[in-house]
Design a protein around this motif. Sequence first.
Motif, PDB file in Angstrom:
ATOM      1  N   MET A   1       0.847  -1.176   0.000  1.00 46.26           N
ATOM      2  CA  MET A   1       0.000   0.000   0.000  1.00 46.26           C
ATOM      3  C   MET A   1       0.893   1.240   0.000  1.00 46.26           C
ATOM      4  N   ARG A   2       0.518   2.203  -0.819  1.00 45.81           N
ATOM      5  CA  ARG A   2       1.271   3.457  -0.916  1.00 45.81           C
ATOM      6  C   ARG A   2       0.470   4.576  -0.262  1.00 45.81           C
ATOM      7  N   VAL A   3       1.075   5.202   0.746  1.00 44.74           N
ATOM      8  CA  VAL A   3       0.450   6.311   1.453  1.00 44.74           C
ATOM      9  C   VAL A   3       1.221   7.583   1.122  1.00 44.74           C
ATOM     10  N   GLY A   4       0.580   8.502   0.411  1.00 47.47           N
ATOM     11  CA  GLY A   4       1.209   9.767   0.072  1.00 47.47           C
ATOM     12  C   GLY A   4       1.212  10.697   1.268  1.00 47.47           C
ATOM     13  N   LEU A   5       2.300  11.418   1.451  1.00 44.41           N
ATOM     14  CA  LEU A   5       2.455  12.341   2.578  1.00 44.41           C
ATOM     15  C   LEU A   5       2.654  13.757   2.069  1.00 44.41           C
ATOM     16  N   ILE A   6       1.898  14.688   2.645  1.00 44.00           N
ATOM     17  CA  ILE A   6       2.021  16.090   2.285  1.00 44.00           C
ATOM     18  C   ILE A   6       1.738  16.909   3.538  1.00 44.00           C
ATOM     19  N   SER A   7       2.355  18.067   3.637  1.00 48.75           N
ATOM     20  CA  SER A   7       2.123  18.930   4.786  1.00 48.75           C
ATOM     21  C   SER A   7       2.432  20.369   4.419  1.00 48.75           C
ATOM     22  N   ASP A   8       1.942  21.266   5.240  1.00 48.68           N
ATOM     23  CA  ASP A   8       2.289  22.683   5.155  1.00 48.68           C
ATOM     24  C   ASP A   8       2.131  23.229   3.735  1.00 48.68           C
ATOM     25  N   THR A   9       0.948  23.008   3.162  1.00 51.04           N
ATOM     26  CA  THR A   9       0.661  23.552   1.839  1.00 51.04           C
ATOM     27  C   THR A   9       0.392  25.055   1.923  1.00 51.04           C
ATOM     28  N   HIS A  10      -0.082  25.525   3.046  1.00 51.37           N
ATOM     29  CA  HIS A  10      -0.322  26.961   3.254  1.00 51.37           C
ATOM     30  C   HIS A  10      -1.079  27.591   2.087  1.00 51.37           C
ATOM     31  N   GLY A  11      -2.140  26.907   1.648  1.00 51.51           N
ATOM     32  CA  GLY A  11      -2.996  27.453   0.607  1.00 51.51           C
ATOM     33  C   GLY A  11      -2.475  27.281  -0.807  1.00 51.51           C
ATOM     34  N   LEU A  12      -1.369  26.587  -0.991  1.00 50.48           N
ATOM     35  CA  LEU A  12      -0.785  26.389  -2.321  1.00 50.48           C
ATOM     36  C   LEU A  12      -0.602  24.895  -2.576  1.00 50.48           C
ATOM     37  N   LEU A  13      -1.419  24.364  -3.483  1.00 52.24           N
ATOM     38  CA  LEU A  13      -1.293  22.962  -3.856  1.00 52.24           C
ATOM     39  C   LEU A  13      -0.624  22.902  -5.228  1.00 52.24           C
ATOM     40  N   ARG A  14       0.641  22.618  -5.218  1.00 52.93           N
ATOM     41  CA  ARG A  14       1.444  22.633  -6.440  1.00 52.93           C
ATOM     42  C   ARG A  14       1.101  21.436  -7.335  1.00 52.93           C
ATOM     43  N   PRO A  15       1.090  21.647  -8.660  1.00 51.96           N
ATOM     44  CA  PRO A  15       0.841  20.527  -9.575  1.00 51.96           C
ATOM     45  C   PRO A  15       1.867  19.411  -9.412  1.00 51.96           C
ATOM     46  N   GLN A  16       3.107  19.756  -9.073  1.00 54.17           N
ATOM     47  CA  GLN A  16       4.145  18.740  -8.877  1.00 54.17           C
ATOM     48  C   GLN A  16       3.803  17.834  -7.695  1.00 54.17           C
ATOM     49  N   ALA A  17       3.194  18.418  -6.648  1.00 52.85           N
ATOM     50  CA  ALA A  17       2.782  17.616  -5.491  1.00 52.85           C
ATOM     51  C   ALA A  17       1.642  16.684  -5.880  1.00 52.85           C
ATOM     52  N   LEU A  18       0.670  17.194  -6.624  1.00 55.21           N
ATOM     53  CA  LEU A  18      -0.435  16.352  -7.077  1.00 55.21           C
ATOM     54  C   LEU A  18       0.074  15.213  -7.951  1.00 55.21           C
ATOM     55  N   ASP A  19       1.011  15.514  -8.846  1.00 54.06           N
ATOM     56  CA  ASP A  19       1.577  14.467  -9.705  1.00 54.06           C
ATOM     57  C   ASP A  19       2.225  13.370  -8.868  1.00 54.06           C
ATOM     58  N   PHE A  20       2.972  13.767  -7.838  1.00 56.99           N
ATOM     59  CA  PHE A  20       3.638  12.782  -6.983  1.00 56.99           C
ATOM     60  C   PHE A  20       2.611  11.923  -6.236  1.00 56.99           C
ATOM     61  N   LEU A  21       1.531  12.533  -5.778  1.00 55.07           N
ATOM     62  CA  LEU A  21       0.549  11.825  -4.961  1.00 55.07           C
ATOM     63  C   LEU A  21      -0.354  10.890  -5.770  1.00 55.07           C
ATOM     64  N   ARG A  22      -0.473  11.132  -7.069  1.00 55.77           N
ATOM     65  CA  ARG A  22      -1.306  10.247  -7.894  1.00 55.77           C
ATOM     66  C   ARG A  22      -0.796   8.810  -7.771  1.00 55.77           C
ATOM     67  N   GLY A  23      -1.727   7.887  -7.664  1.00 55.75           N
ATOM     68  CA  GLY A  23      -1.362   6.486  -7.490  1.00 55.75           C
ATOM     69  C   GLY A  23      -1.285   6.071  -6.033  1.00 55.75           C
ATOM     70  N   SER A  24      -1.495   7.019  -5.124  1.00 55.61           N
ATOM     71  CA  SER A  24      -1.525   6.679  -3.691  1.00 55.61           C
ATOM     72  C   SER A  24      -2.809   5.927  -3.383  1.00 55.61           C
ATOM     73  N   ASP A  25      -2.717   4.999  -2.427  1.00 58.67           N
ATOM     74  CA  ASP A  25      -3.904   4.308  -1.937  1.00 58.67           C
ATOM     75  C   ASP A  25      -4.575   5.101  -0.821  1.00 58.67           C
ATOM     76  N   HIS A  26      -3.813   5.975  -0.196  1.00 57.79           N
ATOM     77  CA  HIS A  26      -4.295   6.853   0.874  1.00 57.79           C
ATOM     78  C   HIS A  26      -3.362   8.055   0.896  1.00 57.79           C
ATOM     79  N   ILE A  27      -3.880   9.199   1.343  1.00 57.59           N
ATOM     80  CA  ILE A  27      -3.054  10.400   1.480  1.00 57.59           C
ATOM     81  C   ILE A  27      -3.208  10.934   2.896  1.00 57.59           C
ATOM     82  N   ILE A  28      -2.090  11.374   3.474  1.00 59.76           N
ATOM     83  CA  ILE A  28      -2.087  12.041   4.776  1.00 59.76           C
ATOM     84  C   ILE A  28      -1.612  13.471   4.562  1.00 59.76           C
TER      85      ILE A  28
END
Length: 153
Positions: free
Chosen positions: A1-28
Amino acid sequence: MRVGLISDTHGLLRPQALDFLRGSDHIIHAGDVTGPEILAPLEAIAPLTVVRGNNDRGPWARAIPETAILRLGAVAIYVIHDLKELPIDPAGEGMRVVVSGHSHKPARQERGGVLYVNPGSAGRRRFTLPISVGELLVEGDRVEVRLVTLEVD
């Protein structure tokens, strides 16, 4: 299982972050979201566990818990924004992983059988710290961590 991790976006969700998270089974998301518009794109990728950070204020943020526990088979994950405010003994509570944010510094450390992971900040750059995300790869009771610096303009 792949769990994507992201934090401290501070109102900015970068396309590069979304690209990395694609394919996650869960995101934190480990807090400091700073706007509800950040959550829907993450939820569109995978089920989302999110905690409230010190900058998450207002009516939209009241429904977000300060901590969360995610159980993936044999692996229990505790999520909190600021590790300094950890209210439990993770090992004593059977946690295998603690995911936090707040410092904007990507970090991975194992202590007392508990893996402490901070994916760093995926939002606006702070000082000279990298823009980063991470992932947990969970198989049975084994957990591997990968922290990734994003290439951004």
